[in-house]
Design a protein around this motif. Structure first.
Motif, PDB file in Angstrom:
ATOM      1  N   ILE A  19      33.804  84.753  20.235  1.00 23.98           N
ATOM      2  CA  ILE A  19      33.461  83.748  21.110  1.00 23.98           C
ATOM      3  C   ILE A  19      33.088  82.563  20.688  1.00 23.98           C
ATOM      4  O   ILE A  19      33.443  81.596  21.183  1.00 23.98           O
ATOM      5  CB  ILE A  19      32.841  84.358  22.428  1.00 23.98           C
ATOM      6  CG1 ILE A  19      32.494  83.345  23.698  1.00 23.98           C
ATOM      7  CG2 ILE A  19      31.344  84.703  21.921  1.00 23.98           C
ATOM      8  CD1 ILE A  19      34.061  83.105  24.041  1.00 23.98           C
ATOM      9  N   THR A  20      32.155  82.619  19.686  1.00 23.75           N
ATOM     10  CA  THR A  20      31.498  81.390  18.947  1.00 23.75           C
ATOM     11  C   THR A  20      32.640  80.359  18.563  1.00 23.75           C
ATOM     12  O   THR A  20      32.647  79.192  18.937  1.00 23.75           O
ATOM     13  CB  THR A  20      30.544  81.758  18.051  1.00 23.75           C
ATOM     14  OG1 THR A  20      29.355  82.529  18.468  1.00 23.75           O
ATOM     15  CG2 THR A  20      29.854  80.427  17.252  1.00 23.75           C
ATOM     16  N   VAL A  21      33.504  81.004  17.942  1.00 23.14           N
ATOM     17  CA  VAL A  21      34.644  80.471  17.370  1.00 23.14           C
ATOM     18  C   VAL A  21      35.507  79.711  18.505  1.00 23.14           C
ATOM     19  O   VAL A  21      35.969  78.525  18.386  1.00 23.14           O
ATOM     20  CB  VAL A  21      35.711  81.206  16.299  1.00 23.14           C
ATOM     21  CG1 VAL A  21      36.901  80.649  16.011  1.00 23.14           C
ATOM     22  CG2 VAL A  21      34.760  81.484  15.163  1.00 23.14           C
ATOM     23  N   LEU A  22      35.948  80.669  19.455  1.00 16.83           N
ATOM     24  CA  LEU A  22      36.769  79.939  20.638  1.00 16.83           C
ATOM     25  C   LEU A  22      36.051  78.968  21.221  1.00 16.83           C
ATOM     26  O   LEU A  22      36.546  77.928  21.494  1.00 16.83           O
ATOM     27  CB  LEU A  22      36.786  81.071  21.319  1.00 16.83           C
ATOM     28  CG  LEU A  22      37.917  81.041  22.811  1.00 16.83           C
ATOM     29  CD1 LEU A  22      39.123  80.324  22.079  1.00 16.83           C
ATOM     30  CD2 LEU A  22      38.042  82.197  23.535  1.00 16.83           C
ATOM     31  N   HIS A  23      34.648  78.990  21.480  1.00 13.32           N
ATOM     32  CA  HIS A  23      34.018  77.966  21.897  1.00 13.32           C
ATOM     33  C   HIS A  23      33.853  76.565  21.305  1.00 13.32           C
ATOM     34  O   HIS A  23      33.673  75.638  21.943  1.00 13.32           O
ATOM     35  CB  HIS A  23      32.494  78.497  22.607  1.00 13.32           C
ATOM     36  CG  HIS A  23      32.560  78.966  24.027  1.00 13.32           C
ATOM     37  ND1 HIS A  23      31.750  79.838  24.313  1.00 13.32           N
ATOM     38  CD2 HIS A  23      33.424  78.576  24.958  1.00 13.32           C
ATOM     39  CE1 HIS A  23      31.807  80.272  25.619  1.00 13.32           C
ATOM     40  NE2 HIS A  23      32.871  79.546  25.973  1.00 13.32           N
ATOM     41  N   THR A  24      34.195  76.604  20.078  1.00 13.87           N
ATOM     42  CA  THR A  24      34.166  75.420  19.060  1.00 13.87           C
ATOM     43  C   THR A  24      35.184  74.455  19.628  1.00 13.87           C
ATOM     44  O   THR A  24      35.150  73.297  19.403  1.00 13.87           O
ATOM     45  CB  THR A  24      33.932  75.614  17.895  1.00 13.87           C
ATOM     46  OG1 THR A  24      35.367  76.271  17.523  1.00 13.87           O
ATOM     47  CG2 THR A  24      32.870  76.696  17.225  1.00 13.87           C
ATOM     48  N   THR A  25      36.244  74.815  20.149  1.00 16.60           N
ATOM     49  CA  THR A  25      37.444  73.981  20.392  1.00 16.60           C
ATOM     50  C   THR A  25      37.605  73.880  21.983  1.00 16.60           C
ATOM     51  O   THR A  25      38.514  73.174  22.562  1.00 16.60           O
ATOM     52  CB  THR A  25      38.761  74.340  19.643  1.00 16.60           C
ATOM     53  OG1 THR A  25      38.776  75.841  19.910  1.00 16.60           O
ATOM     54  CG2 THR A  25      38.415  74.353  18.309  1.00 16.60           C
ATOM     55  N   ASN A  26      37.281  74.889  22.610  1.00 15.89           N
ATOM     56  CA  ASN A  26      37.836  75.091  24.014  1.00 15.89           C
ATOM     57  C   ASN A  26      36.514  75.604  24.936  1.00 15.89           C
ATOM     58  O   ASN A  26      35.812  76.651  24.787  1.00 15.89           O
ATOM     59  CB  ASN A  26      38.634  76.382  24.012  1.00 15.89           C
ATOM     60  CG  ASN A  26      39.296  76.571  25.228  1.00 15.89           C
ATOM     61  OD1 ASN A  26      39.085  75.984  26.542  1.00 15.89           O
ATOM     62  ND2 ASN A  26      40.366  77.430  25.620  1.00 15.89           N
ATOM     63  N   ASN A  27      36.277  74.527  25.897  1.00 16.80           N
ATOM     64  CA  ASN A  27      35.020  74.846  26.662  1.00 16.80           C
ATOM     65  C   ASN A  27      35.305  75.741  27.835  1.00 16.80           C
ATOM     66  O   ASN A  27      34.334  76.454  28.057  1.00 16.80           O
ATOM     67  CB  ASN A  27      34.726  73.383  27.670  1.00 16.80           C
ATOM     68  CG  ASN A  27      34.219  72.257  26.737  1.00 16.80           C
ATOM     69  OD1 ASN A  27      34.971  71.787  25.842  1.00 16.80           O
ATOM     70  ND2 ASN A  27      33.074  71.824  26.999  1.00 16.80           N
ATOM     71  N   PHE A  28      36.507  76.226  28.131  1.00 18.40           N
ATOM     72  CA  PHE A  28      36.799  77.120  29.207  1.00 18.40           C
ATOM     73  C   PHE A  28      37.781  78.025  29.002  1.00 18.40           C
ATOM     74  O   PHE A  28      38.981  78.041  29.564  1.00 18.40           O
ATOM     75  CB  PHE A  28      37.245  76.167  30.544  1.00 18.40           C
ATOM     76  CG  PHE A  28      36.133  74.985  30.695  1.00 18.40           C
ATOM     77  CD1 PHE A  28      34.666  75.237  30.957  1.00 18.40           C
ATOM     78  CD2 PHE A  28      36.699  73.792  30.847  1.00 18.40           C
ATOM     79  CE1 PHE A  28      33.832  74.195  31.223  1.00 18.40           C
ATOM     80  CE2 PHE A  28      35.819  72.684  31.107  1.00 18.40           C
ATOM     81  CZ  PHE A  28      34.470  72.945  31.309  1.00 18.40           C
ATOM     82  N   PRO A  29      37.682  79.000  27.821  1.00 13.99           N
ATOM     83  CA  PRO A  29      38.768  79.757  27.747  1.00 13.99           C
ATOM     84  C   PRO A  29      39.210  80.840  28.709  1.00 13.99           C
ATOM     85  O   PRO A  29      40.314  81.221  28.874  1.00 13.99           O
ATOM     86  CB  PRO A  29      38.337  80.667  26.389  1.00 13.99           C
ATOM     87  CG  PRO A  29      36.982  80.344  26.475  1.00 13.99           C
ATOM     88  CD  PRO A  29      36.583  79.021  27.032  1.00 13.99           C
ATOM     89  N   GLU A  30      38.299  80.792  29.861  1.00 12.10           N
ATOM     90  CA  GLU A  30      38.551  82.014  30.839  1.00 12.10           C
ATOM     91  C   GLU A  30      39.759  81.118  31.815  1.00 12.10           C
ATOM     92  O   GLU A  30      40.304  81.780  32.587  1.00 12.10           O
ATOM     93  CB  GLU A  30      37.391  82.207  31.692  1.00 12.10           C
ATOM     94  CG  GLU A  30      36.723  81.000  32.328  1.00 12.10           C
ATOM     95  CD  GLU A  30      35.729  80.489  31.518  1.00 12.10           C
ATOM     96  OE1 GLU A  30      34.435  80.076  32.107  1.00 12.10           O
ATOM     97  OE2 GLU A  30      35.992  80.075  30.249  1.00 12.10           O
TER      98      GLU A  30
END
Length: 488
Positions: A80-91
């Motif tokens: 989730i740390t990696v995902l949040h580095t590029t996308n504020n709202f993956p949900e």
């Protein structure tokens, strides 16, 4: 990345759906996400392909191989740390993005692609469940004030980034709740609004101020856009009170169909129909809600908005639902040799179509038929395309019964009066004119006024809006501070 031989050993696992009969009884999400073990298997399929085309296929450039590998190795916290580095709202994207990353997946050349979207969905849902998503307030404030006009995905992404950079951010939303088309366009059965609400709470804790029910400038009733504002703020007031203004109001003017009979009762834009149901789902009471109960519904437009009208009409209890598409039926399978890694042209069947819908391709509307001022039918003709031009097929006219017609043919441009109020120059399509250049990007001709998302690029995807919001935030931060540490 992933397991070296994983793509040879494991098949793609699709997310599941609740049964049609069950899901038509309510407006709740019905997608059954992957469990941890299934997500790990999908992560194992990610190839060590050398050039991860998925990264470029994704508009926000998610670091997909990395979070696939982390899930495979059961390191969800870092995923989730990696995902949040590029996308504020993956949900949001994990639910409603069409997943261009999967079309670009190297494995998709001759096999089924990695289930990237389902992995993203699993990562963010677990992160919320584990309490890993927490506010990230700035360490210091800059004293600079930024106004964001519009609370859709572009506005929210920009506001969150700017607040984390230490600026005082105020988001202005003309409707009564935050979210833009996420709130009052996307049906709840595709994305429940609790996902927006908890992000809003996170952003409030980070210092973002939300002012709902506030329209910026004049919004003519003739536009027929969703507008539940109770207060108005003049553009010049924002320009005077704030150090920068970001226009992220979307592209809301619906494309019309000016054929005989258009003025009959019972013909509405999709965005007159869909927001009302979302508002009712939120617990509000509406007088005269547009409903499809017991009606023969014709949806004109074959895209996602049309599909959303189909799903909502079926939940209302429509007698029949027919969807028109002007173009011919696409092939069921794309020619991967010609299209990969780009977004392919092929037949796409949504969950709403599966719930009950007659789809008509290569068909045009010639006239709306009515009695006593109300629509009763749609006169159509079959068409074919010759040399890039549409030609009517002789002797193919017919009249289809219709009690409710929903126009879902896309959006043409932002509300003109908004751009005029700020003195923003428009491009040839009526959008705010601004580049995406690394230096000076997203800045309009109007002093300290920026534009991002659909208001700048025209109607597009949620994931493109998030990308533009993030990039505009960096441009604004650089404009205010002379330099920026925000990612672009």
């Amino acid at each position: 990345m992933g397991k070296v031989t994983g793509f040879l050993e494991y098949e793609r696992i699709e997310e599941g759906y609740e049964g049609v009969e069950t899901r038509l009884k309510n407006y709740k999400e019905f997608v059954i996400g992957l469990n941890a073990e299934q997500a790990q298997v999908q992560g194992a399929r990610c190839m060590d392909c050398g050039t991860p085309f998925c990264n470029n296929g994704c508009p926000v450039n998610n670091i997909i191989p990395d979070f696939n590998d982390l899930v495979y190795r059961n390191d969800w916290r870092n995923a989730i740390t990696v995902l949040h580095t590029t996308n504020n709202f993956p949900e949001f994207t994990g639910r409603i993005c069409p997943a261009p990353c999967e079309a670009a997946c190297t494995l998709n050349v001759n096999d089924d692609p990695v289930g990237i979207k389902s992995i993203e969905h699993a990562i963010i849902d677990r992160a919320w469940a584990e309490g890993w998503v927490v506010p990230q307030p700035p360490k210091a404030k800059t004293g600079k004030k930024v106004a964001v006009v519009g609370s859709g995905p572009a506005g929210l992404a920009a506001a969150q980034q700017l607040a984390r950079a230490g600026h005082d951010v105020v988001v202005f939303e003309k409707n009564d709740r935050v979210g833009g088309l996420l709130r009052y366009g996307i049906p709840d059965f595709k994305m429940e609004k609790s996902h927006i609400d908890r992000r809003v709470e996170q952003m409030k804790a980070e210092g973002v101020v939300f002012r709902t029910g506030v329209a910026v400038g004049d919004i003519p009733k003739s536009t027929k856009i969703t507008n539940w504002a109770k207060e108005r703020v003049a553009p010049e007031q924002l320009q005077a009170e704030f150090d920068a203004v970001l226009l992220a109001a979307g592209s809301e003017v619906s494309r019309d169909l000016p054929v005989p009979g258009r003025d009959l009762d019972g013909i509405h834009f999709a965005m007159e129909f869909l927001p009302q149901q979302n508002k009712v789902n939120a617990g509000d009471k509406l007088k005269g809600q547009l409903r499809a109960d017991g009606k023969h519904v014709v949806v004109i437009g074959g895209g996602d908005t049309g599909s959303d009208c189909v799903g909502t009409s079926n939940r209302h209890g429509a007698v029949s639902v027919t969807q028109f598409e002007l173009l011919p039926m696409p092939p069921e399978q794309e020619n991967k040799e010609l299209t990969w890694p780009y977004w392919p042209y092929k037949l796409r069947t949504s969950s709403s179509h599966e719930e009950g819908c007659q789809r008509e391709f290569a068909i045009a509307t010639k006239e709306f038929i009515g009695e006593k001022g109300k629509v009763t039918g749609v006169k159509t003709v079959r068409v074919q395309w010759e040399g890039g031009k549409m030609v009517e097929v002789p002797n193919t006219e017919q009249v289809l019964k219709a009690d409710l017609v929903l126009l879902a043919m896309g959006f043409t441009n932002p509300v003109n009066t908004l751009l005029e109020g700020f003195g923003v120059e428009r491009d040839g399509r009526g959008n705010a004119k601004a580049t995406t250049d690394f230096t000076g990007g997203y800045a309009t001709n109007a002093p300290k006024v920026f534009a991002a998302g659909d208001v700048r690029r025209g109607q597009s995807l949620v994931v493109w809006a998030i990308r533009e919001g993030r990039q505009a935030a960096r441009a604004i931060d650089e404009f205010l501070m002379g330099a920026s540490d925000l990612p672009r």
